[in-house]
Design an enzyme around this catalytic site. Structure first.
Site, PDB file in Angstrom:
ATOM      1  N   SER A  93      10.601 -22.718  81.231  1.00 44.26           N
ATOM      2  CA  SER A  93      11.252 -23.388  80.107  1.00 44.26           C
ATOM      3  C   SER A  93      12.407 -24.283  80.530  1.00 44.26           C
ATOM      4  O   SER A  93      12.925 -25.036  79.723  1.00 44.26           O
ATOM      5  CB  SER A  93      11.733 -22.367  79.083  1.00 44.26           C
ATOM      6  N   HIS A 130      18.865 -20.482  79.541  1.00 49.20           N
ATOM      7  CA  HIS A 130      18.750 -21.737  78.819  1.00 49.20           C
ATOM      8  C   HIS A 130      20.094 -22.449  78.735  1.00 49.20           C
ATOM      9  O   HIS A 130      21.133 -21.889  79.068  1.00 49.20           O
ATOM     10  CB  HIS A 130      18.206 -21.509  77.409  1.00 49.20           C
ATOM     11  N   ASP A 153      16.530 -22.582  70.416  1.00 51.53           N
ATOM     12  CA  ASP A 153      16.098 -21.193  70.639  1.00 51.53           C
ATOM     13  C   ASP A 153      16.143 -20.300  69.409  1.00 51.53           C
ATOM     14  O   ASP A 153      15.971 -19.092  69.529  1.00 51.53           O
ATOM     15  CB  ASP A 153      16.977 -20.560  71.727  1.00 51.53           C
TER      16      ASP A 153
END
Lengths: 180, 192
Positions: free
Chosen positions: B68, B108, B134
């Site tokens: 990701s 992230h 998210d």
């Protein structure tokens, strides 16, 4: 003893040490470099609306629309230990309810080998500029900056903010039109 | 140093005779081997715990497990984290956070921060390679992350090194084989 196993073992160990030393050299030669660059930002359009955000039932928040120009030369930021730059344009401001607000409006992945000279006109923001309430209306201290994170091949991950910044004076009234 | 075993003549041993060295040892040498093994294990533990104290992060080194954050981080890359309390969380930083109901921490980037005067902070994250933020990954009804969710902030990066961990996770048999071989090597191989 010169068995096959011990030869393989020492060869493996030596390879590993050489690679570790090379990687360390690579990290150390680039860790303390100045990665900043001059940036020119210009805001061409500002629009303010009050719409339902995604966070709660029927909760309305200020939503800003900003169109901007970006020009920057990031050629000097790249060197042998840079895999990628992650560029992001963020708005920073303070409101009555929050001392610090930061919203990323736009980002771009700039890979090694791509054109490091940016000259973008009338860019629309990629992400919604929602405030955490109604702090954008009449707010004069919203500042846009272009920053980047240097992603190395191996090494530290510094965050750098470009030198140019621009302030965005938000209007004192909401736009009524419903088109985005 | 006691080197009792070194006195005897060198018997011709094949390269795969792993118990050869063990047979040559006396009791003292055997204790030494076991203690040596215990030393290795405990120093590794000490280094890990020491890093936790120095970095303030409960898990100072993590392996990237998903794509990701590509093309910045790939599966199997290694990240070094710090989590100093006085360091503010700011937009653009890469954080590693835990979400209630998920065992595996997520790596992230922070894209939105709102901080109150008293330091209370809420922020939103997104993976560079993901189309959306998210909120869909968080617990149902959760819109923001807070400081308590953060495991660490990414400060350093090493490619590929975590691949061993990934292989060990994907093939548990390989993990047991590796641990067995390394343990046997340390215990059975005579220190010279």
């Amino acid at each position: 003893m010169n068995t096959l196993l011990s030869r393989a073992n020492s060869l493996f160990a030596f390879t590993l040490s050489v690679m570790a030393a090379l990687t360390l050299g690579c990290i150390l030669t680039t860790a303390f470099k100045d990665r900043s660059a001059p940036v020119r930002l210009h805001v061409s359009r500002i629009l303010l609306k009050k719409v339902e955000d995604f966070t709660g039932p029927r909760k309305k928040s200020d939503l800003g629309f900003i169109t901007f120009h970006i020009s920057a030369d990031l050629e000097k930021t790249f060197d042998w230990n840079v895999k990628q730059l992650f560029l992001y344009l963020s708005a920073e401001y303070s409101t009555k309810s929050n001392a610090v607000n930061q919203v990323v409006l736009w980002d771009k992945i700039l890979l090694r080998g791509e054109n490091p000279k940016l000259n973008l006109k009338d860019v629309k923001s990629k992400y919604f500029f929602f405030d955490d309430g109604h702090g954008l209306k009449g707010n004069r201290n919203v500042t846009l900056t272009l920053s980047w994170q240097v992603i190395p091949i191996a090494g530290i991950l510094p965050l750098v903010t470009g030198s140019g910044r621009v302030s965005v004076p938000f209007p004192d009234s909401y736009e009524i039109a419903t088109t985005f | 140093m006691v080197r009792a075993g070194a006195v005897g003549t060198h018997l011709p041993t094949s390269s795969l005779d792993i118990f050869g060295d063990l047979r040559k040892m006396n009791k003292r040498q055997l204790y030494y081997q076991v203690l040596n093994f215990a030393m290795i294990v405990s120093s590794a533990l000490m280094i890990w715990k020491g890093l936790i104290v120095l970095t303030g992060s409960e898990s100072p080194i993590v392996v990237v497990l998903s794509g990701s954050m590509e093309p910045a981080f790939h599966r199997g890359d290694l990240l070094f984290l710090t989590n100093f309390r006085e360091d503010p969380i700011r937009a653009g930083e890469i954080v590693v956070f835990k979400v209630e109901g998920r065992d595996i921490p997520i790596v992230h980037r922070v894209i939105k921060v709102h901080e109150k005067d008293n330091g209370d902070i809420k922020f939103l994250t997104k993976g560079d390679n993901n189309e959306v933020d998210d909120r869909g990954l968080y617990k149902e009804g959760q819109n923001w992350l807070e400081k308590k969710d953060v495991v660490g902030r990414a400060r350093g990066f090493l490619p590929y090194v975590g691949m061993v961990t990934i292989i060990m996770n994907d093939y548990p048999k390989f993990k047991y084989a590796l641990v067995a071989v390394m343990g046997a090597y340390v215990l059975l191989k005579r220190e010279s």
